[in-house]
Each structure stands twice: as structure tokens, then as C-alpha cells.
Design a protein around this motif. Structure first.
Motif, short mmCIF file in Angstrom:
data_model
loop_
_atom_site.label_atom_id
_atom_site.label_comp_id
_atom_site.label_asym_id
_atom_site.label_seq_id
_atom_site.Cartn_x
_atom_site.Cartn_y
_atom_site.Cartn_z
N SER A 1 0.82 -1.22 0.00
CA SER A 1 0.00 0.00 0.00
C SER A 1 0.85 1.27 0.00
N GLY A 2 2.16 1.12 0.19
CA GLY A 2 3.04 2.28 0.25
C GLY A 2 3.22 2.86 1.63
N ASP A 3 2.60 2.24 2.64
CA ASP A 3 2.72 2.76 4.01
C ASP A 3 3.98 2.18 4.66
N ARG B 1 7.21 8.53 -4.85
CA ARG B 1 8.36 9.19 -4.24
C ARG B 1 8.40 8.92 -2.74
N TYR B 2 9.60 8.66 -2.23
CA TYR B 2 9.79 8.30 -0.83
C TYR B 2 11.01 9.00 -0.27
N VAL C 1 12.75 7.30 -5.74
CA VAL C 1 11.62 7.15 -6.63
C VAL C 1 11.52 5.68 -7.02
N VAL C 2 10.40 5.07 -6.72
CA VAL C 2 10.15 3.70 -7.16
C VAL C 2 9.40 3.78 -8.49
N ALA D 1 11.83 5.33 4.47
CA ALA D 1 11.37 5.98 5.70
C ALA D 1 9.91 6.38 5.63
N ASP D 2 9.51 7.05 4.55
CA ASP D 2 8.14 7.54 4.45
C ASP D 2 7.83 7.80 2.98
N ARG D 3 6.54 7.99 2.69
CA ARG D 3 6.13 8.26 1.32
C ARG D 3 5.69 9.72 1.21
N PHE D 4 6.11 10.35 0.11
CA PHE D 4 5.63 11.69 -0.15
C PHE D 4 4.15 11.62 -0.51
#
Length: 247
Positions: free
Chosen positions: A170-172, A208-209, A221-222, A241-244
Motif C-alpha cells: 500500500s506504500g505505508d 516518491r519516498y 523514486v520507485v 522511511a516515508d512516502r511523499f
């Protein structure tokens, strides 16, 4: 017991020395080596006392070989699993190649040939819902019935490889890190700013992360199964670490 000083990784039963001392064994895939796994290993370490602890894992993922409907993308490489196990106090890691032949082994044969015969197990520590052997016929009670003291450890609520997979998909990645006890990490090779990861790696969705590459803070960037990040060519360890998020 015979002193065990070096941390070792065995890639087959034939690599286990005949002189290996009596030990405590913990068994599982240990994908990601999350907080629940850490609790399991800590229990094995406590049960072992001054005996060594052996972590038995499998590669490839058993569900992939058996064709079970679950996400088997790797949260960690086998080498990373071994590294994390050693950091948590495991003296040895046995990586068993999971094949249809191994899947067909009876619980009694697995205990006799692997746990007792090769590893000289004196006790086993596993998750309370652990099953093993052909069609998962063996349980914690089976281990006891076959003469091995066995401890079934209750799962850490809400902490599982399945849940970590869901969060990464989910990108979390921030929530995934809470369950893992550290940022989600993938390993690959960078060439001209593109980090290629092995097929079957658990990557978050395109986007983007924030994160690090080899310990250096970068923007990531994935895209299309790769990670874009500036830096020198060569092996690269990426931590998310986190997702933009867009406003």
C-alpha cells in the motif's frame, strides 16, 4: 557444552558439522525478521541458556513452491535474515532449500533427520500455530510426542509478515517499519542512478519516498520495479522511511 564463537550460516544439512553441540532450534521462514520474530528468537535464547541457538529457515518461500495463494515477495534476502538473526543472538542459521521433496517429508522424519540427527536439538521454540512436515501434519504437540521439548510462543498481536506485506504494497512504509522494528530495506545494484532489485523483492508501489541508500539520506523514486536514487554505481542497500503525499 562445546564453545561456539563464530556466527555461521549453513546452506544445507551436509554443512552442519558432526561435532555441533546440543542446541535449541527455532524454525520458520522469518521473512523480514519482524518484531514477532524477534520475540520468538528472544524466547529461544532464554530457553537455551548457555547452549547455542540455531535458526532454521527456508528458501525459496514454501508457499511459492506449494502454489499457495499468498504474497511471497521477499521482505528480506536470505543473507539479511541470517544477519538479523545473528544480531538477535542466534549462533547459527540453517537455510534449507525448500523443494517438493522436502515438503513430502513426514514430521517424524524431519525431527529424526534434521532436528535431532543433524542439529542435535535438545529443545525447539516455534510459534504457537507452527506446523511442519507433509501437508503440515506436525504441530508443537507432535514435537513433544516425538520426544523433543517444545515451546509454542504466542504471536505478537497484529505483527506478521502478511501484515508487513500489506503495508509495503500500500506504500505505508512508515507503518511497516513499526512492525519490522526498523525501516523496510531492499538490496540491489545501482547503475547510472537506477537500482535494480532481484525479481520477487517486496517493493512499495511507484512513487516518491524519503529514505537512505547505504546510510545516506536521499529522495527515492520507485518506478517499474526499480529504485531511482543518485549515487555511485555498485551494490546498494535502500531503506524506506516515508512516502511523499500530494497536498
Amino acid at each position: 557444552m562445546t564453545a561456539v564463537r563464530e556466527r555461521v550460516v549453513w546452506r544445507s544439512l551436509t554443512e552442519v558439522p558432526a561435532s555441533w553441540p546440543g542446541c535449541v532450534v527455532t524454525i520458520g521462514v522469518f521473512d523480514g525478521v519482524h518484531r514477532g520474530h524477534a520475540h520468538l528468537i528472544a524466547t529461544a535464547r532464554e530457553v537455551a541458556g548457555d547452549r547455542p541457538v540455531v535458526l532454521v529457515t527456508f528458501d525459496p518461500h514454501p508457499a511459492r513452491v506449494l502454489g499457495l495463494p499468498r504474497d511471497t515477495s521477499a521482505l528480506s534476502t536470505v543473507s539479511r535474515r541470517a544477519e538479523l538473526g545473528h544480531l538477535l543472538g542466534v549462533e547459527a542459521v540453517l537455510v534449507l532449500p525448500f523443494t517438493p521433496a522436502l515438503a513430502a517429508v513426514t514430521p517424524a522424519s524431519f525431527v529424526a533427520d534434521v532436528l535431532v540427527g543433524a542439529l542435535h536439538a535438545e529443545a525447539v521454540v516455534v510459534g504457537a500455530n507452527f506446523t511442519f512436515g507433509h501437508r503440515g501434519a506436525g504441530t508443537v504437540q507432535t514435537l513433544r510426542d516425538l520426544g523433543l521439548p517444545a515451546v509454542g510462543v504466542e504471536l505478537v498481536h497484529g505483527c506478521s509478515s502478511t501484515r508487513v506485506h500489506e503495508l509495503v504494497r500500500s506504500g505505508d512504509v512508515r507503518a511497516a517499519a513499526l512492525l519490522l522494528g526498523r525501516p523496510h530495506r531492499v538490496e540491489g545494484v545501482r547503475a547510472t542512478g537506477v537500482i535494480a532489485v532481484p525479481p520477487g523483492t517486496a517493493l512499495p508501489p511507484d512513487g516518491r519516498y524519503t529514505g537512505t541508500v547505504d546510510g545516506h539520506a536521499v529522495q527515492l523514486v520507485v518506478a517499474a520495479g526499480t529504485v531511482l536514487a543518485t549515487g555511485p554505481d555498485g551494490p546498494a542497500a535502500v531503506e524506506f522511511a516515508d512516502r511523499f503525499t500530494t497536498a
